[in-house]
Motif scaffolding. Structure first.
Motif, PDB file in Angstrom:
ATOM      1  N   VAL A  10       0.845  -1.211   0.000  1.00  0.00           N
ATOM      2  CA  VAL A  10       0.000   0.000   0.000  1.00  0.00           C
ATOM      3  C   VAL A  10       0.874   1.253   0.000  1.00  0.00           C
ATOM      4  O   VAL A  10       0.643   2.198  -0.774  1.00  0.00           O
ATOM      5  CB  VAL A  10      -0.937  -0.015   1.233  1.00  0.00           C
ATOM      6  N   PHE A  11       1.926   1.252   0.846  1.00  0.00           N
ATOM      7  CA  PHE A  11       2.826   2.411   0.884  1.00  0.00           C
ATOM      8  C   PHE A  11       3.515   2.602  -0.469  1.00  0.00           C
ATOM      9  O   PHE A  11       3.664   3.729  -0.950  1.00  0.00           O
ATOM     10  CB  PHE A  11       3.865   2.248   1.985  1.00  0.00           C
ATOM     11  N   LEU A  12       3.953   1.475  -1.054  1.00  0.00           N
ATOM     12  CA  LEU A  12       4.603   1.567  -2.372  1.00  0.00           C
ATOM     13  C   LEU A  12       3.661   2.218  -3.379  1.00  0.00           C
ATOM     14  O   LEU A  12       4.069   3.076  -4.172  1.00  0.00           O
ATOM     15  CB  LEU A  12       4.997   0.175  -2.854  1.00  0.00           C
ATOM     16  N   MET A  13       2.408   1.799  -3.354  1.00  0.00           N
ATOM     17  CA  MET A  13       1.446   2.342  -4.328  1.00  0.00           C
ATOM     18  C   MET A  13       1.203   3.827  -4.079  1.00  0.00           C
ATOM     19  O   MET A  13       1.089   4.606  -5.033  1.00  0.00           O
ATOM     20  CB  MET A  13       0.136   1.569  -4.234  1.00  0.00           C
ATOM     21  N   VAL A  14       1.121   4.202  -2.802  1.00  0.00           N
ATOM     22  CA  VAL A  14       0.890   5.623  -2.485  1.00  0.00           C
ATOM     23  C   VAL A  14       2.056   6.461  -3.000  1.00  0.00           C
ATOM     24  O   VAL A  14       1.865   7.499  -3.675  1.00  0.00           O
ATOM     25  CB  VAL A  14       0.704   5.806  -0.963  1.00  0.00           C
ATOM     26  N   PHE A  15       3.288   6.023  -2.724  1.00  0.00           N
ATOM     27  CA  PHE A  15       4.452   6.802  -3.162  1.00  0.00           C
ATOM     28  C   PHE A  15       4.599   6.774  -4.680  1.00  0.00           C
ATOM     29  O   PHE A  15       5.018   7.769  -5.290  1.00  0.00           O
ATOM     30  CB  PHE A  15       5.720   6.284  -2.487  1.00  0.00           C
ATOM     31  N   ALA A  16       4.259   5.623  -5.285  1.00  0.00           N
ATOM     32  CA  ALA A  16       4.317   5.549  -6.749  1.00  0.00           C
ATOM     33  C   ALA A  16       3.314   6.510  -7.365  1.00  0.00           C
ATOM     34  O   ALA A  16       3.609   7.186  -8.356  1.00  0.00           O
ATOM     35  CB  ALA A  16       4.047   4.126  -7.210  1.00  0.00           C
ATOM     36  N   LEU A  17       2.143   6.592  -6.755  1.00  0.00           N
ATOM     37  CA  LEU A  17       1.128   7.532  -7.241  1.00  0.00           C
ATOM     38  C   LEU A  17       1.637   8.967  -7.105  1.00  0.00           C
ATOM     39  O   LEU A  17       1.438   9.805  -7.997  1.00  0.00           O
ATOM     40  CB  LEU A  17      -0.168   7.340  -6.452  1.00  0.00           C
ATOM     41  N   VAL A  64      11.221  13.111  -4.190  1.00  0.00           N
ATOM     42  CA  VAL A  64      11.021  12.735  -2.783  1.00  0.00           C
ATOM     43  C   VAL A  64      10.193  11.442  -2.699  1.00  0.00           C
ATOM     44  O   VAL A  64      10.474  10.558  -1.877  1.00  0.00           O
ATOM     45  CB  VAL A  64      10.352  13.900  -2.016  1.00  0.00           C
ATOM     46  N   SER A  65       9.182  11.318  -3.564  1.00  0.00           N
ATOM     47  CA  SER A  65       8.393  10.079  -3.590  1.00  0.00           C
ATOM     48  C   SER A  65       9.276   8.888  -3.942  1.00  0.00           C
ATOM     49  O   SER A  65       9.142   7.801  -3.359  1.00  0.00           O
ATOM     50  CB  SER A  65       7.249  10.191  -4.598  1.00  0.00           C
ATOM     51  N   LEU A  66      10.188   9.080  -4.907  1.00  0.00           N
ATOM     52  CA  LEU A  66      11.095   7.988  -5.278  1.00  0.00           C
ATOM     53  C   LEU A  66      12.021   7.641  -4.109  1.00  0.00           C
ATOM     54  O   LEU A  66      12.308   6.455  -3.863  1.00  0.00           O
ATOM     55  CB  LEU A  66      11.921   8.375  -6.508  1.00  0.00           C
ATOM     56  N   ALA A  67      12.466   8.664  -3.371  1.00  0.00           N
ATOM     57  CA  ALA A  67      13.306   8.390  -2.194  1.00  0.00           C
ATOM     58  C   ALA A  67      12.534   7.553  -1.176  1.00  0.00           C
ATOM     59  O   ALA A  67      13.082   6.637  -0.559  1.00  0.00           O
ATOM     60  CB  ALA A  67      13.777   9.704  -1.574  1.00  0.00           C
ATOM     61  N   ALA A  68      11.248   7.877  -1.019  1.00  0.00           N
ATOM     62  CA  ALA A  68      10.423   7.092  -0.088  1.00  0.00           C
ATOM     63  C   ALA A  68      10.282   5.650  -0.570  1.00  0.00           C
ATOM     64  O   ALA A  68      10.302   4.705   0.239  1.00  0.00           O
ATOM     65  CB  ALA A  68       9.052   7.748   0.043  1.00  0.00           C
ATOM     66  N   ILE A  69      10.173   5.466  -1.889  1.00  0.00           N
ATOM     67  CA  ILE A  69      10.098   4.093  -2.431  1.00  0.00           C
ATOM     68  C   ILE A  69      11.396   3.345  -2.147  1.00  0.00           C
ATOM     69  O   ILE A  69      11.391   2.181  -1.742  1.00  0.00           O
ATOM     70  CB  ILE A  69       9.799   4.142  -3.949  1.00  0.00           C
ATOM     71  N   TYR A  70      12.543   4.026  -2.342  1.00  0.00           N
ATOM     72  CA  TYR A  70      13.834   3.374  -2.072  1.00  0.00           C
ATOM     73  C   TYR A  70      13.925   2.973  -0.599  1.00  0.00           C
ATOM     74  O   TYR A  70      14.410   1.885  -0.274  1.00  0.00           O
ATOM     75  CB  TYR A  70      15.003   4.296  -2.423  1.00  0.00           C
ATOM     76  N   ALA A  71      13.478   3.870   0.288  1.00  0.00           N
ATOM     77  CA  ALA A  71      13.515   3.542   1.717  1.00  0.00           C
ATOM     78  C   ALA A  71      12.590   2.362   2.017  1.00  0.00           C
ATOM     79  O   ALA A  71      12.920   1.474   2.807  1.00  0.00           O
ATOM     80  CB  ALA A  71      13.105   4.762   2.536  1.00  0.00           C
ATOM     81  N   GLN A  72      11.441   2.344   1.347  1.00  0.00           N
ATOM     82  CA  GLN A  72      10.482   1.243   1.542  1.00  0.00           C
ATOM     83  C   GLN A  72      11.075  -0.092   1.084  1.00  0.00           C
ATOM     84  O   GLN A  72      10.787  -1.133   1.648  1.00  0.00           O
ATOM     85  CB  GLN A  72       9.222   1.571   0.742  1.00  0.00           C
TER      86      GLN A  72
END
Lengths: 100, 182
Positions: free
Chosen positions: B6-13, B40-48
């Motif tokens: 779910v987090f991945l999808m939110v950040f991808a969106l 920043v969203s991509l950074a969040a995906i990398y952290a995820q």
């Protein structure tokens, strides 16, 4: 669709959007930003494969790409500033006389 | 569906929204802010994904250095010419057709592709410590080489600009002398 495929699809979409942005926008600075978007799309796919395969070398390669991207922008922006000082416009059509 | 997905999808969106917004925003500063949102969203995906080192570098290098540099350039070049009033070039239709073609190829590849085999990855494979050890033991030569090459490129760019400026100064001085004689 698993997470890997989903992220690779996102990577492809970012790359495609970046490529089309470079083609359709009329502002040189915005075109430069779309180039960065393309690079980010490619880096995302590199990160996904690195994480999938557990290869530390991939993480180092991503770091090196970051370094080169920072240097690339440090050279591209002054070139842009010089161009605008000469042509007084950010419209790429005004520089159609450039050869090479 | 797990909470990670779910987090991945939110950040991808978030990343995709920023990228699409870049198309329609007129002012370069707003485009830059949309790109920062994507980064920043991509950074969040990398952290995820557990790639915390890459996430930190994404924020430090891209948002902290590249985009700040870009924003300085936007502030220096507040040009309100045709590039500002007309967002799109005459290649708009061709570009959109190319986008549809690229997305079609992407969807086709995703539908036909096989799922990726899972590999056992140790939980600390991409921690800061592991990255630092691998980097300093195996890859420091490549980094040093990259740094030297980049330094050469920067010096060459500066030299080219300096030669051009001197050439312009000499031409201006010759023109001035010509005017004085005339």
């Amino acid at each position: 669709m698993d997470d890997t495929t989903f992220l690779l699809a996102l990577s492809g979409m970012l790359f495609a959007l970046g490529l089309v942005g470079v083609i359709v926008r009329r502002n040189l600075l915005v075109m430069l930003m779309f180039l960065e978007l393309m690079l980010n799309g490619v880096i995302l796919s590199l990160v996904v494969f690195t994480q999938l395969l557990g290869a530390e070398a991939g993480a180092v390669l991503v770091f090196l790409v970051f370094v080169v991207a920072a240097a690339e922008i440090a050279i591209a922006v002054p070139i842009l500033l010089l161009l605008v000082r000469t042509g007084h416009t950010l419209d790429p059509g005004a520089y159609a006389g450039l050869k090479g | 569906m797990t909470i990670e997905t779910v987090f991945l999808m939110v950040f991808a969106l978030g990343a995709l929204t920023g990228a699409v917004a870049m198309f329609f925003l007129r002012h370069p500063m707003r485009v830059a802010l949309a790109l920062i949102g994507t980064m920043v969203s991509l950074a969040a995906i990398y952290a995820q994904l557990g790639m915390h080192v890459i996430a930190v570098f994404q924020v430090l290098v891209y948002v902290g250095a590249v985009m700040v540099f870009m924003i300085y350039a936007i502030m220096l070049l507040d040009v309100r010419d045709r590039s500002f009033t007309e967002r799109f070039s005459p290649l708009l239709v061709a570009g959109l057709a190319g986008l549809l073609l690229l997305l079609g190829v992407l969807v086709d590849g995703l539908l036909r592709g096989q799922p990726f085999p899972a590999v056992d990855v140790p939980p600390d494979a991409f921690s800061v410590g592991t990255f630092a050890i691998v980097f300093m033991e195996q890859f420091w030569v490549y980094f040093a080489l990259t740094a030297v090459l980049l330094l050469v490129a920067e010096i060459a760019a500066s030299a080219v600009i300096d030669i051009r400026r001197r050439g312009q100064d000499v031409a201006a001085a010759q023109a001035e002398r010509g005017n004085e004689r005339g």
